[in-house]
Write an enzyme that holds these catalytic residues in place. Structure first.
Site, PDB file in Angstrom:
ATOM      1  N   LYS A 206      36.468  38.993  27.547  1.00 18.10           N
ATOM      2  CA  LYS A 206      35.601  40.074  27.064  1.00 18.10           C
ATOM      3  C   LYS A 206      35.976  40.403  25.621  1.00 18.10           C
ATOM      4  O   LYS A 206      36.916  39.874  25.066  1.00 18.10           O
ATOM      5  CB  LYS A 206      35.764  41.334  27.925  1.00 18.10           C
ATOM      6  CG  LYS A 206      35.552  41.143  29.410  1.00 18.10           C
ATOM      7  CD  LYS A 206      34.133  40.807  29.782  1.00 18.10           C
ATOM      8  CE  LYS A 206      34.052  40.532  31.285  1.00 18.10           C
ATOM      9  NZ  LYS A 206      32.809  39.928  31.667  1.00 18.10           N
TER      10      LYS A 206
ATOM     11  N   SER B 276      28.687  36.279  30.883  1.00 19.37           N
ATOM     12  CA  SER B 276      28.958  37.637  30.397  1.00 19.37           C
ATOM     13  C   SER B 276      29.227  37.736  28.900  1.00 19.37           C
ATOM     14  O   SER B 276      29.172  38.826  28.340  1.00 19.37           O
ATOM     15  CB  SER B 276      30.128  38.257  31.164  1.00 19.37           C
ATOM     16  OG  SER B 276      31.350  37.673  30.771  1.00 19.37           O
TER      17      SER B 276
END
Length: 185
Positions: free
Chosen positions: A80, A39
Site C-alpha cells: 500500500k 489494490s
C-alpha cells in the site's frame, strides 16, 4: 590431498560463501515480492515483480507516499501507499486529502479522479476518527496506508493504522514484466 579434491573443495567454498551472502542480502537488505491483486492500480498491476528495500526503514522512517510492504497477517503481506504519518490528522472530503486541515495533492491518482462521472467517488469521505481505533491523531510508531485503487483496496480504512515495526520495506523497483520496469522514488 589431490589437486582434484582441492578443486572440489574450492568450488564448495565458493558456493557456500555465495549462498551465505545471498541469504544475508535477502534477509537484511532486499527481497522480491509479487503484487497480488488490483489494490494498487494504476501504479502497480497484479503480477508485477518488485524489489523491496528493507534497509530504508532500519535507518529511517517512512515518508508520505512511500509504497510499502507490511505484514497484514501472520501469513500475508500487503502493499500500500503511506498517506498519514505520526502526529497527523487525516481526512478526505470531496476527493481531496487533508493533512492537519491542509489539502495535499495525490498526483498518482489524479487522472482517475478527473475521469470520474458526476456523482461518483474514487475515495469516499472519511476522517481518522472513522477508522478502527478512533484516533484523533496518528500515534507514534504507526502510519495510515491506502491502496491507489481506492474503490478496491483493503487498507487502513478497514484494518486500521499499521505499526511501523510491521513494515517489511519500501518497494523501490518494478523489474517484471520488462514493460513495467521502473524505479520508484
Amino acid at each position: 590431498m589431490s589437486t582434484k579434491n582441492r578443486e572440489w573443495l574450492s568450488w564448495i567454498k565458493v558456493i557456500v560463501i555465495s549462498a551465505i551472502i545471498a541469504l544475508g542480502i535477502r534477509t537484511f537488505l532486499f527481497t522480491p515480492i509479487i503484487v497480488d491483486g488490483p489494490s494498487m492500480l494504476p501504479t502497480l498491476e497484479n503480477g508485477d515483480h518488485l524489489i523491496v528495500n528493507k534497509l530504508n526503514y532500519q535507518i529511517g522512517e517512512p515518508e508520505r507516499f512511500d509504497i510499502v510492504v507490511f505484514h497484514a497477517t501472520q501469513k500475508r503481506d500487503y502493499i500500500k501507499r503511506v498517506i498519514g504519518l505520526p502526529g497527523e490528522h487525516i481526512a478526505y472530503r470531496n476527493e481531496t486529502l487533508y493533512v492537519n486541515g491542509t489539502p495535499v495533492e495525490e498526483p498518482f491518482i489524479q487522472e482517475r479522479v478527473e475521469s470520474l462521472q458526476e456523482g461518483s467517488h474514487y475515495t469516499h469521505d472519511f476522517t481518522l476518527e472513522d477508522l478502527p481505533g478512533e484516533y484523533e491523531k496518528i500515534p507514534e510508531g504507526y502510519v495510515l496506508v491506502l491502496g491507489d485503487n481506492r474503490m478496491n483496496s483493503t487498507d487502513s480504512r478497514m484494518i486500521g493504522l499499521i505499526p511501523v515495526d510491521q513494515i517489511v520495506g519500501e518497494a523501490q523497483l518494478t523489474y517484471w514484466p520488462l514493460s513495467h520496469f521502473e524505479w520508484k522514488t
